[in-house]
Enzyme design. Sequence first.
Site, mmCIF file in Angstrom:
data_model
loop_
_atom_site.group_PDB
_atom_site.id
_atom_site.type_symbol
_atom_site.label_atom_id
_atom_site.label_comp_id
_atom_site.label_asym_id
_atom_site.label_seq_id
_atom_site.Cartn_x
_atom_site.Cartn_y
_atom_site.Cartn_z
ATOM 1 N N TYR A 112 0.747 -1.164 -0.146
ATOM 2 C CA TYR A 112 -0.124 0.072 -0.085
ATOM 3 C C TYR A 112 0.865 1.261 -0.067
ATOM 4 C CZ TYR A 112 -3.256 3.241 2.391
ATOM 5 O OH TYR A 112 -3.813 4.498 2.906
ATOM 6 N N LYS A 130 1.203 3.982 -2.967
ATOM 7 C CA LYS A 130 0.863 5.750 -2.793
ATOM 8 C C LYS A 130 2.049 6.321 -2.931
ATOM 9 C CE LYS A 130 -3.194 5.686 -0.741
ATOM 10 N NZ LYS A 130 -4.295 6.553 -1.164
ATOM 11 N N ARG A 173 -9.926 -1.472 10.306
ATOM 12 C CA ARG A 173 -9.183 -0.896 11.157
ATOM 13 C C ARG A 173 -9.275 -0.991 12.394
ATOM 14 N NH1 ARG A 173 -9.131 4.130 6.464
ATOM 15 N NH2 ARG A 173 -11.242 3.471 6.510
ATOM 16 N N VAL A 174 -8.401 -0.441 13.141
ATOM 17 C CA VAL A 174 -8.291 -0.823 14.866
ATOM 18 C C VAL A 174 -9.482 -0.409 15.594
ATOM 19 C CG1 VAL A 174 -6.991 1.053 15.494
ATOM 20 C CG2 VAL A 174 -6.795 -0.767 16.832
ATOM 21 N N LEU A 175 -9.974 0.680 15.180
ATOM 22 C CA LEU A 175 -11.401 0.996 15.964
ATOM 23 C C LEU A 175 -12.383 0.184 15.864
ATOM 24 C CD1 LEU A 175 -12.613 4.168 17.108
ATOM 25 C CD2 LEU A 175 -14.165 3.091 15.614
ATOM 26 N N CYS A 226 -12.293 -2.868 14.973
ATOM 27 C CA CYS A 226 -12.004 -4.210 15.658
ATOM 28 C C CYS A 226 -12.351 -4.297 17.044
ATOM 29 C CB CYS A 226 -10.358 -4.624 15.374
ATOM 30 S SG CYS A 226 -10.107 -5.033 13.722
ATOM 31 N N VAL A 273 -2.433 -6.463 19.001
ATOM 32 C CA VAL A 273 -1.476 -7.223 17.966
ATOM 33 C C VAL A 273 0.035 -6.818 18.336
ATOM 34 C CG1 VAL A 273 -0.489 -7.132 15.549
ATOM 35 C CG2 VAL A 273 -2.973 -7.142 16.105
ATOM 36 N N GLY A 316 1.158 -6.868 21.484
ATOM 37 C CA GLY A 316 1.194 -6.406 22.780
ATOM 38 C C GLY A 316 0.669 -4.756 22.624
ATOM 39 N N ASP A 323 4.543 -3.779 11.193
ATOM 40 C CA ASP A 323 4.026 -2.542 11.480
ATOM 41 C C ASP A 323 4.681 -1.328 11.363
ATOM 42 O OD1 ASP A 323 1.866 -1.193 12.412
ATOM 43 O OD2 ASP A 323 1.770 -2.028 14.358
HETATM 44 P P1 NAD Z 1 -12.470 4.324 2.246
HETATM 45 O O1 NAD Z 1 -12.012 2.888 1.920
HETATM 46 O O2 NAD Z 1 -13.566 4.676 3.258
HETATM 47 O O3 NAD Z 1 -12.833 5.166 0.816
HETATM 48 C C1 NAD Z 1 -12.233 4.722 -0.311
HETATM 49 C C2 NAD Z 1 -13.159 4.736 -1.450
HETATM 50 O O4 NAD Z 1 -12.686 4.814 -2.631
HETATM 51 C C3 NAD Z 1 -14.521 3.574 -1.251
HETATM 52 O O5 NAD Z 1 -15.538 3.916 -0.996
HETATM 53 C C4 NAD Z 1 -14.069 2.945 -2.524
HETATM 54 O O6 NAD Z 1 -15.357 2.220 -3.032
HETATM 55 C C5 NAD Z 1 -13.482 3.739 -3.596
HETATM 56 N N1 NAD Z 1 -12.762 3.521 -4.674
HETATM 57 C C6 NAD Z 1 -11.704 2.531 -4.572
HETATM 58 N N2 NAD Z 1 -11.204 2.657 -5.753
HETATM 59 C C7 NAD Z 1 -11.944 3.075 -6.628
HETATM 60 C C8 NAD Z 1 -11.907 3.247 -8.209
HETATM 61 N N3 NAD Z 1 -11.015 2.890 -8.863
HETATM 62 N N4 NAD Z 1 -13.007 4.259 -8.461
HETATM 63 C C9 NAD Z 1 -13.564 5.091 -7.451
HETATM 64 N N5 NAD Z 1 -13.777 4.760 -6.358
HETATM 65 C C10 NAD Z 1 -12.906 3.762 -5.752
HETATM 66 O O7 NAD Z 1 -11.288 5.010 2.707
HETATM 67 P P2 NAD Z 1 -11.059 6.412 3.499
HETATM 68 O O8 NAD Z 1 -10.746 6.301 4.730
HETATM 69 O O9 NAD Z 1 -12.121 7.357 2.799
HETATM 70 O O10 NAD Z 1 -9.622 6.930 2.751
HETATM 71 C C11 NAD Z 1 -9.698 7.851 1.565
HETATM 72 C C12 NAD Z 1 -8.206 8.183 0.932
HETATM 73 O O11 NAD Z 1 -7.299 8.666 2.118
HETATM 74 C C13 NAD Z 1 -7.724 6.889 0.709
HETATM 75 O O12 NAD Z 1 -6.735 6.876 -0.446
HETATM 76 C C14 NAD Z 1 -6.688 6.387 1.799
HETATM 77 O O13 NAD Z 1 -5.593 5.682 1.099
HETATM 78 C C15 NAD Z 1 -6.278 7.777 2.266
HETATM 79 N N6 NAD Z 1 -5.956 7.588 3.659
HETATM 80 C C16 NAD Z 1 -6.833 7.652 4.581
HETATM 81 C C17 NAD Z 1 -6.586 7.510 5.867
HETATM 82 C C18 NAD Z 1 -7.555 7.433 7.042
HETATM 83 O O14 NAD Z 1 -7.348 7.547 8.393
HETATM 84 N N7 NAD Z 1 -8.830 7.296 6.854
HETATM 85 C C19 NAD Z 1 -5.334 7.311 6.451
HETATM 86 C C20 NAD Z 1 -4.340 7.295 5.561
HETATM 87 C C21 NAD Z 1 -4.564 7.614 4.181
HETATM 88 N N1 UDP Z 2 -4.269 -3.338 15.940
HETATM 89 C C1 UDP Z 2 -4.593 -3.972 17.101
HETATM 90 N N2 UDP Z 2 -5.697 -4.683 17.338
HETATM 91 C C2 UDP Z 2 -6.528 -5.056 16.115
HETATM 92 C C3 UDP Z 2 -6.583 -4.063 15.030
HETATM 93 C C4 UDP Z 2 -5.165 -3.392 14.836
HETATM 94 O O1 UDP Z 2 -3.740 -4.349 17.989
HETATM 95 O O2 UDP Z 2 -7.697 -5.668 16.413
HETATM 96 C C5 UDP Z 2 -3.003 -2.606 15.568
HETATM 97 C C6 UDP Z 2 -2.203 -2.683 14.527
HETATM 98 O O3 UDP Z 2 -1.420 -3.990 14.538
HETATM 99 C C7 UDP Z 2 -1.782 -1.453 14.463
HETATM 100 C C8 UDP Z 2 -2.413 -0.561 14.972
HETATM 101 O O4 UDP Z 2 -3.839 -1.323 15.617
HETATM 102 O O5 UDP Z 2 -0.520 -1.341 15.206
HETATM 103 C C9 UDP Z 2 -3.374 0.311 13.957
HETATM 104 O O6 UDP Z 2 -3.961 -0.502 13.044
HETATM 105 P P1 UDP Z 2 -5.117 0.004 11.860
HETATM 106 O O7 UDP Z 2 -5.964 -1.259 11.386
HETATM 107 O O8 UDP Z 2 -5.884 0.941 12.505
HETATM 108 O O9 UDP Z 2 -4.195 0.796 10.802
HETATM 109 P P2 UDP Z 2 -3.082 1.661 10.561
HETATM 110 O O10 UDP Z 2 -2.861 2.528 11.605
HETATM 111 O O11 UDP Z 2 -1.881 0.872 10.583
HETATM 112 O O12 UDP Z 2 -3.341 2.215 9.307
#
Ligand code: NAD
Ligand code: UDP
Length: 359
Positions: A163, A167, A211-213, A215, A229, A231, A314
């Site tokens: 990933y 990116k 993601r963790v929340l 879970c 995960v 610890g 991680d």
């Molecule tokens: P999300 O998975 O909730 O939303 C992504 C959306 O993109 C999904 O609805 C999916 O159907 C759509 N999608 C994927 N491929 C597509 C395509 N080819 N054409 C059209 N739609 C497509 O994710 P999010 O949390 O809303 O994150 C949005 C962006 O921010 C992502 O690029 C993610 O990598 C980045 N990002 C988010 C976080 C976060 O904390 N949420 C952290 C780091 C990076």
């Molecule tokens: N993690 C955990 N228990 C879970 C899910 C995730 O301990 O049930 C941990 C995971 O190993 C990582 C952190 O929580 O250290 C954050 O994971 P998340 O899936 O939110 O994504 P990230 O922040 O790595 O993008």
Amino acid sequence: MRLVIIGCGGFIGSHLLDRLLADETVSVRGWDPQVRKITRHLDNPRLRLHRHPVHEPGRQDELRDAVRWADAVINLAAICNPAEYNTHPIEVIRAGFLDVHPLVELCAAERTWLISFSTSEVYGRTLAGYLPGNTYDDPDLYELDEDETPLIMGPVRNQRWTYACAKQMLERYIYAYHHEHGLPFTIVRPLNFFGPRMDYLPGRDGEGVPRVLACFMNALIEGRPLQLVDGGRRHRTIVSIHEAVDALLLMLARPERAQNQFFNIGNRDNEVTIAELADLMRHCYAEITGDPGYRDHPIEVIDGERFYGAGYEDCDRRMPKLDRARTLLGWTPRIGLREILLETMSSYHDQYAKSPTRP
Ligand code: NAD
Ligand code: UDP
């Protein structure tokens, strides 16, 4: 303002649409096959939604028209769930880079501003994280600076990094188009945005490991132990989705400040280890439900490869420098972690815990 938003049906997209469409001067053309989180906007005449992937063959003319029409294109598309990075790496690389790189070319050809959501994972693990016996006493070895910090990822066999690499490649492709063809761009590097609608709950409205929340929320609702995960010793900084959207709106309002920049968007004050997050969530859930028993909800430790499968590794610590967002955008996040968790967990509780049966 006229905007194209790719991935507008996801977590960030749904919150962005809430705010953008409240402004009658904004029109959006969105792409996303998933619309469950944005159903309340589907009848809005200022949202024209294409319910298919942005790279769908034979439909590039409508995308070109939209890019030509738009003041800015916001790219949110990706698969951004860590459980997928080592289990479905091809899909992850496609979604993060191959499916969206033609969008970069289109924006460059039309000279349309491209705001692309990257990730703080492009930093990989910190320099400090690779030093034996390191105690993180030198911020220069772990704080993340947009233009100075090296991007350090593990070996190819550790597919966690698919990933981040996809990116990073997209960032480099965008920057190359800026350099050679004058593409106006902004790269956003989010650090753990939290808020309602973040993720599905497995077995209810999705399958797999969210993601963790989600879970931890699932475990609390289902009465199963929270799983830490390795610890839960890794750190994350958590920012409210509402303040993150504020940052994006400030970028849109001040293109001359936001263009051709990389921005970390996170909250330095909300740093926790995952073990601390688990404990805080237990206390918040006791408050939300009125049941003090949740403060002692069971927690168990689980090995990373057992939880995520082979190839998991991680990120150790993500402490963003935020000077650029503060000085150029006037953006400083203020919402504390407890408040973010109470809002997010309450929305999950209302949505899921009150339904007695699984659909
Ligand atoms: P999300 O998975 O909730 O939303 C992504 C959306 O993109 C999904 O609805 C999916 O159907 C759509 N999608 C994927 N491929 C597509 C395509 N080819 N054409 C059209 N739609 C497509 O994710 P999010 O949390 O809303 O994150 C949005 C962006 O921010 C992502 O690029 C993610 O990598 C980045 N990002 C988010 C976080 C976060 O904390 N949420 C952290 C780091 C990076
Ligand atoms: N993690 C955990 N228990 C879970 C899910 C995730 O301990 O049930 C941990 C995971 O190993 C990582 C952190 O929580 O250290 C954050 O994971 P998340 O899936 O939110 O994504 P990230 O922040 O790595 O993008």
